[in-house]
Design a protein around this motif. Structure first.
Motif, PDB file in Angstrom:
ATOM      1  N   LEU A   1       0.899  -1.378   0.203  1.00  0.00           N
ATOM      2  CA  LEU A   1       0.050   0.011  -0.098  1.00  0.00           C
ATOM      3  C   LEU A   1       0.880   1.297   0.099  1.00  0.00           C
ATOM      4  N   SER A   2       0.467   2.106  -0.665  1.00  0.00           N
ATOM      5  CA  SER A   2       1.182   3.470  -0.568  1.00  0.00           C
ATOM      6  C   SER A   2       0.650   4.153   0.808  1.00  0.00           C
ATOM      7  N   PRO A   3       1.823   5.096   1.197  1.00  0.00           N
ATOM      8  CA  PRO A   3       1.651   5.651   2.452  1.00  0.00           C
ATOM      9  C   PRO A   3       0.201   6.568   2.465  1.00  0.00           C
ATOM     10  N   HIS A   4      -0.452   6.431   3.581  1.00  0.00           N
ATOM     11  CA  HIS A   4      -1.627   7.327   3.726  1.00  0.00           C
ATOM     12  C   HIS A   4      -1.819   7.457   5.133  1.00  0.00           C
ATOM     13  N   ILE A   5      -2.669   8.532   5.345  1.00  0.00           N
ATOM     14  CA  ILE A   5      -2.760   9.323   6.529  1.00  0.00           C
ATOM     15  C   ILE A   5      -3.306   8.268   7.581  1.00  0.00           C
ATOM     16  N   MET A   6      -4.204   7.377   6.968  1.00  0.00           N
ATOM     17  CA  MET A   6      -4.926   6.546   7.975  1.00  0.00           C
ATOM     18  C   MET A   6      -4.173   5.218   8.367  1.00  0.00           C
ATOM     19  N   ILE A   7      -3.126   5.009   7.713  1.00  0.00           N
ATOM     20  CA  ILE A   7      -2.284   3.766   8.050  1.00  0.00           C
ATOM     21  C   ILE A   7      -1.109   4.222   9.147  1.00  0.00           C
ATOM     22  N   TYR A   8      -0.606   5.250   8.891  1.00  0.00           N
ATOM     23  CA  TYR A   8       0.362   5.919   9.938  1.00  0.00           C
ATOM     24  C   TYR A   8      -0.378   6.609  11.030  1.00  0.00           C
ATOM     25  N   ARG A   9       0.402   6.483  12.194  1.00  0.00           N
ATOM     26  CA  ARG A   9      -0.160   7.411  13.396  1.00  0.00           C
ATOM     27  C   ARG A   9       0.414   8.832  13.213  1.00  0.00           C
ATOM     28  N   PRO A  10      -0.556   9.719  13.415  1.00  0.00           N
ATOM     29  CA  PRO A  10      -0.184  11.149  13.466  1.00  0.00           C
ATOM     30  C   PRO A  10       1.328  11.592  14.216  1.00  0.00           C
ATOM     31  N   GLN A  11       2.065  12.299  13.347  1.00  0.00           N
ATOM     32  CA  GLN A  11       3.492  12.426  14.190  1.00  0.00           C
ATOM     33  C   GLN A  11       3.284  14.309  14.320  1.00  0.00           C
ATOM     34  N   MET A  12       4.238  14.801  15.078  1.00  0.00           N
ATOM     35  CA  MET A  12       4.338  16.057  15.205  1.00  0.00           C
ATOM     36  C   MET A  12       4.766  16.724  14.120  1.00  0.00           C
ATOM     37  N   THR A  13       5.589  16.098  13.451  1.00  0.00           N
ATOM     38  CA  THR A  13       6.021  17.002  12.240  1.00  0.00           C
ATOM     39  C   THR A  13       5.047  16.880  11.122  1.00  0.00           C
ATOM     40  N   SER A  14       4.228  15.768  10.995  1.00  0.00           N
ATOM     41  CA  SER A  14       3.081  15.773  10.008  1.00  0.00           C
ATOM     42  C   SER A  14       1.990  16.685  10.290  1.00  0.00           C
ATOM     43  N   MET A  15       1.693  16.736  11.364  1.00  0.00           N
ATOM     44  CA  MET A  15       0.826  17.671  12.159  1.00  0.00           C
ATOM     45  C   MET A  15       1.080  19.026  11.910  1.00  0.00           C
ATOM     46  N   SER A  16       2.329  19.309  12.178  1.00  0.00           N
ATOM     47  CA  SER A  16       2.600  20.801  12.115  1.00  0.00           C
ATOM     48  C   SER A  16       3.102  21.304  10.439  1.00  0.00           C
ATOM     49  N   SER A  17       3.121  20.371   9.868  1.00  0.00           N
ATOM     50  CA  SER A  17       3.236  20.778   8.313  1.00  0.00           C
ATOM     51  C   SER A  17       1.776  20.916   7.879  1.00  0.00           C
ATOM     52  N   ILE A  18       0.761  19.839   8.269  1.00  0.00           N
ATOM     53  CA  ILE A  18      -0.453  20.407   7.846  1.00  0.00           C
ATOM     54  C   ILE A  18      -0.962  21.713   8.296  1.00  0.00           C
ATOM     55  N   MET A  19      -0.561  22.093   9.692  1.00  0.00           N
ATOM     56  CA  MET A  19      -1.285  23.374  10.333  1.00  0.00           C
ATOM     57  C   MET A  19      -0.558  24.356   9.689  1.00  0.00           C
ATOM     58  N   VAL A  20       0.566  24.228   9.012  1.00  0.00           N
ATOM     59  CA  VAL A  20       1.260  25.663   8.424  1.00  0.00           C
ATOM     60  C   VAL A  20       0.371  25.742   6.912  1.00  0.00           C
TER      61      VAL A  20
ATOM     62  N   TRP B   1       1.653  33.884  13.042  1.00  0.00           N
ATOM     63  CA  TRP B   1       2.768  33.479  13.895  1.00  0.00           C
ATOM     64  C   TRP B   1       3.132  32.159  13.612  1.00  0.00           C
ATOM     65  N   TYR B   2       2.182  31.434  13.568  1.00  0.00           N
ATOM     66  CA  TYR B   2       2.529  29.970  13.369  1.00  0.00           C
ATOM     67  C   TYR B   2       3.119  29.571  12.180  1.00  0.00           C
ATOM     68  N   HIS B   3       2.400  30.476  11.181  1.00  0.00           N
ATOM     69  CA  HIS B   3       2.890  30.139   9.612  1.00  0.00           C
ATOM     70  C   HIS B   3       4.137  30.779   9.612  1.00  0.00           C
ATOM     71  N   THR B   4       4.499  31.887  10.132  1.00  0.00           N
ATOM     72  CA  THR B   4       5.903  32.281  10.241  1.00  0.00           C
ATOM     73  C   THR B   4       6.865  31.560  10.493  1.00  0.00           C
ATOM     74  N   LEU B   5       6.826  30.889  11.877  1.00  0.00           N
ATOM     75  CA  LEU B   5       7.434  30.315  12.532  1.00  0.00           C
ATOM     76  C   LEU B   5       7.829  28.805  11.605  1.00  0.00           C
ATOM     77  N   GLY B   6       6.756  28.078  10.877  1.00  0.00           N
ATOM     78  CA  GLY B   6       6.781  27.149  10.055  1.00  0.00           C
ATOM     79  C   GLY B   6       7.594  27.294   8.919  1.00  0.00           C
ATOM     80  N   ARG B   7       7.538  28.560   8.368  1.00  0.00           N
ATOM     81  CA  ARG B   7       8.349  28.888   7.187  1.00  0.00           C
ATOM     82  C   ARG B   7       9.883  29.013   7.730  1.00  0.00           C
ATOM     83  N   LEU B   8      10.130  29.643   8.920  1.00  0.00           N
ATOM     84  CA  LEU B   8      11.234  29.695   9.531  1.00  0.00           C
ATOM     85  C   LEU B   8      12.024  28.147   9.767  1.00  0.00           C
TER      86      LEU B   8
END
Length: 127
Positions: A11-30, A82-89
């Motif tokens: 199977l290709s990677p899918h959001i429902m296969i892997y548990r959410p991680q801080m890096t993926s969640m912060s990327s989605i939030m950006v 601010w969150y978006h700015t910190l994500g870009r940084l």
């Protein structure tokens, strides 16, 4: 077409296969904060256009933005900016090849949430 046994393919990677991680969640939030900040920028442009057209048009949008709901929207937009700015940084730091190990990347993701909250409180209290 060739007979392909599709049952044995990985199977290709899918959001429902892997548990959410801080890096993926912060990327989605950006991405989400970028969309949100764009939406609020439309409100600011509307406010400026109303100021240049008529007193009644300006009074309407200005009253909305100065209401409790407008304050809530603008405070959330400040946090998003601010969150978006910190994500870009964070991505600039990653582009230089620093902080790429998992432990540090997760700390940066958590730092973005905390940093955006602290910077928003400072912004709200100063302004």
């Amino acid at each position: 077409m060739a007979d392909v046994n599709r049952g044995n393919r990985p199977l290709s990677p899918h959001i429902m296969i892997y548990r959410p991680q801080m890096t993926s969640m912060s990327s989605i939030m950006v991405r989400l904060t970028g969309i949100g900040v764009f939406a609020v920028a439309i409100l600011v442009v509307w406010w400026l256009l109303a100021a240049s057209t008529s007193e009644s048009a300006f009074a309407g949008i200005d009253g909305f933005l100065r209401s409790w709901f407008g304050d809530l929207i603008l405070t959330a937009a400040t946090w998003g900016l601010w969150y978006h700015t910190l994500g870009r940084l964070r991505h600039v730091i990653w582009d230089f090849g620093y902080c790429l190990d998992i432990e540090t990347a997760e700390k940066l993701g958590l730092g973005m949430f905390v940093g955006a909250t602290v910077l928003t409180l400072i912004t709200v209290l100063v302004v």
